[in-house]
Design an enzyme around this catalytic site. Structure first.
Site, short mmCIF file in Angstrom:
data_model
loop_
_atom_site.label_atom_id
_atom_site.label_comp_id
_atom_site.label_asym_id
_atom_site.label_seq_id
_atom_site.Cartn_x
_atom_site.Cartn_y
_atom_site.Cartn_z
N SER A 21 0.95 -1.07 0.01
CA SER A 21 -0.06 0.00 -0.02
C SER A 21 0.91 1.17 -0.03
O SER A 21 0.26 2.19 -0.45
CB SER A 21 -0.80 0.03 1.34
OG SER A 21 -1.76 -0.87 1.36
N HIS A 33 -2.24 -3.48 -6.44
CA HIS A 33 -2.92 -2.98 -5.26
C HIS A 33 -4.40 -3.20 -5.14
O HIS A 33 -5.07 -2.54 -5.66
CB HIS A 33 -2.63 -1.58 -5.02
CG HIS A 33 -2.92 -1.29 -3.65
ND1 HIS A 33 -3.58 0.02 -3.56
CD2 HIS A 33 -2.71 -1.61 -2.37
CE1 HIS A 33 -3.56 0.19 -2.14
NE2 HIS A 33 -3.33 -1.01 -1.60
N GLU A 76 -5.32 -0.95 -8.28
CA GLU A 76 -4.47 0.20 -8.86
C GLU A 76 -3.15 -0.68 -9.30
O GLU A 76 -2.67 -1.71 -8.53
CB GLU A 76 -3.87 0.83 -7.69
CG GLU A 76 -5.06 1.95 -7.30
CD GLU A 76 -4.64 2.93 -6.04
OE1 GLU A 76 -5.11 4.12 -5.90
OE2 GLU A 76 -4.04 2.32 -5.17
N ASN A 93 -5.13 5.96 -1.43
CA ASN A 93 -4.58 6.09 -0.34
C ASN A 93 -4.11 7.82 -0.36
O ASN A 93 -4.08 8.42 0.90
CB ASN A 93 -3.75 5.36 0.32
CG ASN A 93 -4.35 4.08 0.83
OD1 ASN A 93 -5.70 4.04 1.21
ND2 ASN A 93 -3.51 2.99 0.47
N1 LIG Z 1 -5.10 -4.84 5.21
C1 LIG Z 1 -5.55 -4.15 4.52
O1 LIG Z 1 -6.29 -3.49 4.54
C2 LIG Z 1 -4.62 -3.73 3.20
C3 LIG Z 1 -5.24 -3.24 1.87
C4 LIG Z 1 -4.59 -3.21 0.92
C5 LIG Z 1 -3.18 -3.59 0.99
N2 LIG Z 1 -2.48 -4.10 2.05
C6 LIG Z 1 -1.45 -4.44 1.91
O2 LIG Z 1 -1.12 -6.21 1.72
C7 LIG Z 1 0.08 -6.61 2.54
C8 LIG Z 1 -0.32 -7.67 3.40
O3 LIG Z 1 -1.34 -7.06 4.54
P1 LIG Z 1 -2.30 -7.88 5.17
O4 LIG Z 1 -3.07 -6.63 5.97
O5 LIG Z 1 -2.75 -8.91 4.46
O6 LIG Z 1 -1.20 -8.36 6.41
P2 LIG Z 1 -1.43 -9.65 7.29
O7 LIG Z 1 -0.37 -9.45 8.28
O8 LIG Z 1 -2.77 -9.77 7.70
O9 LIG Z 1 -0.66 -10.94 6.28
C9 LIG Z 1 0.56 -11.14 6.18
C10 LIG Z 1 0.48 -12.65 5.85
O10 LIG Z 1 1.97 -12.76 5.40
C11 LIG Z 1 2.41 -14.07 5.99
N3 LIG Z 1 3.90 -14.15 5.57
C12 LIG Z 1 4.84 -13.45 6.41
N4 LIG Z 1 5.95 -13.72 5.99
C13 LIG Z 1 5.89 -14.47 4.75
C14 LIG Z 1 6.58 -15.20 3.87
N5 LIG Z 1 7.97 -15.17 3.99
N6 LIG Z 1 6.04 -16.14 3.02
C15 LIG Z 1 4.84 -16.47 2.84
N7 LIG Z 1 4.02 -15.63 3.71
C16 LIG Z 1 4.48 -15.02 4.71
C17 LIG Z 1 2.01 -13.84 7.58
O11 LIG Z 1 2.12 -15.21 7.87
C18 LIG Z 1 0.59 -13.45 7.21
O12 LIG Z 1 -0.60 -14.40 7.13
C19 LIG Z 1 0.87 -5.38 3.03
O13 LIG Z 1 1.88 -4.88 1.94
C20 LIG Z 1 -0.40 -4.28 2.93
O14 LIG Z 1 0.23 -2.88 3.09
C21 LIG Z 1 -3.27 -4.41 3.05
#
Ligand SMILES: NC(=O)c1ccc[n+]([C@@H]2O[C@H](COP(=O)([O-])OP(=O)(O)OC[C@H]3O[C@@H](n4cnc5c(N)ncnc54)[C@H](O)[C@@H]3O)[C@@H](O)[C@H]2O)c1
Length: 528
Positions: free
Chosen positions: A119, A140, A152, A190
């Protein structure tokens, strides 16, 4: 290039939903997690989401089984060797992302596209650490991925031309709408949303308005699905703070500088809904202001209809609204005059955004009994009225005016006698940010409206809002705010002034210059 098989790395909040979206579109998914336990939890979230769809009648059991059979769970990267695209969805930390990209770089075929769902991190920084940076792109998704319609597609200076076009086509196959953007912090949605939320928090912090009134101004006054302060609590104040810090580091302008209240609440562990407390407290199932900010005394003050006046003077500069309001008051059985010299219980000064109330209140000779009334969307049952207090308006007068508005069936917010009152103070700088983004050539008005409607759930995008209000009115409101405060963020963008002067709406420009398709982009190369 056709994408038939993908890998999704990380099955957390976003990754489980993204894997579901691919599998539902008939695409095979290698679902990779860090360990067995995280894999079980991610697949559990995916299964729960599919079961919900079945119980709501959106999928049948056979479809559910087919979708699930397309997902191949893994705890190592080996199974990603044959995929056409890998999407990284691991936590928002550059060192973890770099590690995952190094693995993907090693395992995947050089033709495969590598995408990040980041993000706020630089896609260029992620790409530059790989052996084939031309195939790295941002993809994204928005939360929840199965529901939100926007993707995006982020192109870096290193990205090969074919890559964003292929990812945009894939997004369409998933039933999403892609917008292509350059690699700039916050992309479109964002970068526009967060400074607006930050500004709302600063209005609360300065005691400009109560938390309940700020949120009501956004929902009833602008038509947004949720107030900015409730949205901050929903996103999480910690997440919002870190995105603002990234935006501030990138652009260095005050509008992105997190307001101290956000930092204090995060330090105190009040990170929003997930903590049960943020700007609002969610204890007892009801949201109440929990900040204790001076002047923001909790939720909207209770209105006692017995405080309503018998006699009202209606004056002001907004002729049509003045007449509408006077006749509504008369129909409600009040004794109404439009002569300021008649002694009455209350003087309502029907106001225009950008015009101060105080000079009219002083001229009427009874400033303590005078309240501004601004109807941002005109007079109608249930419409919002901003009740504007000057520094001379008595507290009892505000209560009288609020009771009167309630008797007319209007929703009420209280605002100080400052340019924009409350609705404009929230909205105009937000619209100026959107115009500046288009003016700077970063994204088209169409893409910005698409990003805000599909990515943030706005019923109308910023340019549709400007067209509805009239560019000249938005310009006048911004000018008044800029003159009063001198903040650069309130300076009217020249593109807005051009539209106001020429009397053309933004929709007319969109019709004349339709948005480019990904085919056009692929043909025309990187110049965008
Ligand atoms: N949460 C939101 O609303 C949102 C929205 C858009 C984008 N994002 C982006 O998406 C990405 C993930 O966010 P999230 O909220 O899903 O995070 P999260 O912490 O809920 O999930 C991340 C996952 O990645 C796994 N992980 C960590 N290291 C790993 C590895 N080496 N190999 C495989 N899996 C691994 C973790 O176990 C976890 O399940 C971030 O870059 C965030 O900025 C989040």
């Amino acid at each position: 290039m056709e994408i038939r098989d993908v890998a999704v790395v990380g099955l957390g909040t976003m990754g489980a939903g993204i894997a579901e979206v691919f599998a539902r579109a008939g695409i095979g998914v290698v679902a990779i997690e860090a360990d067995e336990q995280a894999l079980r939890s991610g697949l559990g979230a995916l299964d729960a989401s599919l079961s919900r769809a079945v119980s709501r009648g959106r999928l049948d059991g056979a479809q559910q089984a087919d979708i699930r059979a397309r997902v191949r769970p893994a705890t190592g990267f080996g199974d990603a060797a044959g995929v056409d695209l890998a999407v990284e969805v691991v936590p928002e930390r550059i060192e973890i992302k770099r590690q995952v990209f190094a693995e993907l770089d090693r395992v995947c075929s050089p033709d495969a596209i590598l995408a990040t769902n980041t993000s706020s991190l630089s896609v260029t920084a992620i790409a530059a650490g790989t052996r084939h940076p031309g195939r790295v792109v941002g993809m994204h998704f928005f939360n929840p991925a199965p529901v939100m319609g926007l993707v995006e597609v982020v192109r870096t200076v290193l990205t090969d031309d074919r890559v964003p076009a292929a990812v945009a086509d894939l997004a369409r196959r998933l039933g999403k709408t892609p917008v292509e953007v350059a690699d700039r912090a916050g992309f479109i949605a964002n970068a526009l949303l967060l400074p607006y939320l930050n500004h709302a928090a600063s209005l609360l912090e300065s005691g400009y308005a109560t938390a309940a009134d700020i949120d009501m101004a956004a929902t009833a006054g602008i038509g947004l699905p949720m107030g900015p302060l409730a949205l901050l609590d929903l996103i999480g104040l910690d997440t919002s703070l870190s995105v603002l810090e990234v935006l501030h580091a990138e652009f260095g302008v005050a509008r992105y500088c997190p307001t101290p209240l956000l930092r204090r609440l995060v330090t105190a562990g009040r990170t929003g809904r997930k903590a049960g407390r943020g700007i609002f407290s969610y204890e007892g199932g009801r949201a109440t202001d929990a900040t204790g900010v001076a002047g923001s005394a909790g939720s909207a003050e209770a209105v006692d209809l017995a405080d309503a006046p018998d006699t009202v003077t209606v004056i002001g500069s907004a002729d049509e609204q003045e007449a509408d309001l006077a006749s509504a008051l008369a129909s409600a059985g009040l004794n109404v005059t439009r002569n300021a010299a008649h002694p009455t219980d209350l003087i309502l000064i029907v106001a225009e955004a950008g015009q101060p109330i105080l000079p009219t209140a002083l001229a009427a000779g009874r400033a303590g009994q005078a309240v501004g009334a601004h109807l941002p969307s005109g007079f109608a049952a249930g419409a919002l009225v901003e009740l504007v207090a000057t520094s001379l308006t008595a507290d009892t007068t505000m209560r009288t005016a609020a009771a009167l508005a309630a008797r007319l069936g209007l929703s009420v917010v209280r605002a100080p006698d400052r340019p924009g009152f409350l609705v404009g103070a929230l909205l105009y700088p937000h619209l100026a940010d959107a115009v500046r983004m288009a003016q700077d050539g970063y994204a088209s008005a169409t893409d910005i409206d698409t990003a805000m409607t599909l990515g943030c759930g706005y019923p109308r995008g910023p340019f549709e809002l400007i067209d509805a209000a009239g560019a000249a009115d938005v310009l006048a409101g911004l000018r008044a705010m800029y003159i009063a405060y001198g903040y650069p963020a309130f300076a009217p963008p020249p593109l807005l002034a051009e539209h106001a002067a020429a009397g053309i709406d933004f929709a007319a420009v969109r019709r004349a210059r339709p948005a480019a398709t990904s085919d056009d982009l692929a043909r025309s190369g990187p110049a965008r």
